[in-house]
Design an enzyme around this catalytic site. Structure first.
Site, short mmCIF file in Angstrom:
data_model
loop_
_atom_site.label_atom_id
_atom_site.label_comp_id
_atom_site.label_asym_id
_atom_site.label_seq_id
_atom_site.Cartn_x
_atom_site.Cartn_y
_atom_site.Cartn_z
N GLU A 166 -63.55 29.31 -7.72
CA GLU A 166 -63.01 29.36 -6.36
C GLU A 166 -61.50 29.13 -6.36
O GLU A 166 -60.77 29.75 -5.58
CB GLU A 166 -63.72 28.34 -5.47
CG GLU A 166 -65.21 28.56 -5.30
CD GLU A 166 -65.56 29.97 -4.85
OE1 GLU A 166 -64.75 30.59 -4.12
OE2 GLU A 166 -66.63 30.48 -5.24
N HIS A 219 -54.87 34.89 -4.20
CA HIS A 219 -54.22 34.93 -2.90
C HIS A 219 -52.73 34.62 -3.03
O HIS A 219 -51.88 35.31 -2.45
CB HIS A 219 -54.89 33.91 -1.97
CG HIS A 219 -54.38 33.94 -0.57
ND1 HIS A 219 -54.35 32.83 0.24
CD2 HIS A 219 -53.86 34.94 0.18
CE1 HIS A 219 -53.86 33.14 1.42
NE2 HIS A 219 -53.55 34.42 1.41
#
Length: 234
Positions: free
Chosen positions: A99, A106
């Site tokens: 994660e 991003h």
């Protein structure tokens, strides 16, 4: 008989999907019993990876459930499940770092993630409409009325287009997930989060998880083929 035969197309993909789902849960459970040598929890491992890459402002918060972990790029937050957040296992740190890998994507402008994030609202909307449009179209096309049949054909076509949006989202998910796992494995090794046999365990956990996305895409693609075959019989 035709409809029964067309369903056969889905059977291999459904079996693959069930196997993938069972494998990810069994692999996660197996390595969930193996404590990592540094005794790091999932949250601690993710924090190490984020901080090492200058992402000190990315938050880590708990979320209920098992294997519900995710990264929300809108609020720059990692959500870690109960079986990951405060658990010092190989499975926990592997999932947490995966994660964190999304957070790195991003931050560094990984284009497949940006595109996938952008079409989330459209994909969600399309997924709700797809089968309504397709079934309504099939029903209307079965009516012996030219106008209603034409409307049915239009609705069916709209349903297929909506389903293509859903498939596009699933296909974009594949490189995003594989890349996040690749980043996680590299960072875990570089930062010394796992070592030796633990690295093999981490790779097994993340590979098993990735196969669930492959299986979902395979089911959707074969379902599309089945839909088009049914349309061809009308």
């Amino acid at each position: 008989m035709y409809y029964d035969l067309s369903f056969i197309l889905l059977i291999p993909a459904i079996i693959f999907s069930l196997i993938a789902s069972t494998r990810v849960r069994s692999t996660f459970a197996s390595y969930g019993q193996v404590r990592n040598y540094r005794n790091l929890t999932g949250a601690q491992a993710a924090r190490m990876m984020l901080d090492a890459n200058g992402l000190n402002d990315v938050a880590i918060e708990p979320i209920r459930g098992s294997l519900t972990d995710n990264y929300d790029p809108r609020i720059r937050t990692l959500h870690l499940s109960e079986s990951v957040m405060n658990v010092p296992s190989v499975s926990a740190v592997s999932v947490a770092c995966h994660e964190a890998g999304h957070a790195l994507q991003h931050a560094y402008g990984y284009s497949p993630l940006a595109i996938r994030t952008a079409i989330v609202p459209l994909a969600n909307f399309a997924s709700r409409l797809t089968w309504i449009l397709i079934f309504a179209g099939l029903i209307l096309m079965s009516v012996a009325n030219r106008d209603m049949g034409g409307l049915g054909n239009s609705l069916f076509t709209a349903g297929v287009v909506a389903y293509l949006v859903v498939i596009l989202f699933q296909l974009l998910t594949l490189p995003v997930e594989f890349n996040a796992s690749s980043r996680a494995l590299e960072q875990m090794e570089t930062l010394g989060i796992v070592a030796g046999e633990e690295q093999k365990g981490a790779k097994k956990v993340l590979s098993a998880a990735a196969m669930t996305y492959v299986a979902a895409a395979a089911v959707s693609l074969l379902q599309l083929l089945r839909i088009l075959m049914i349309r061809g019989r009308r």
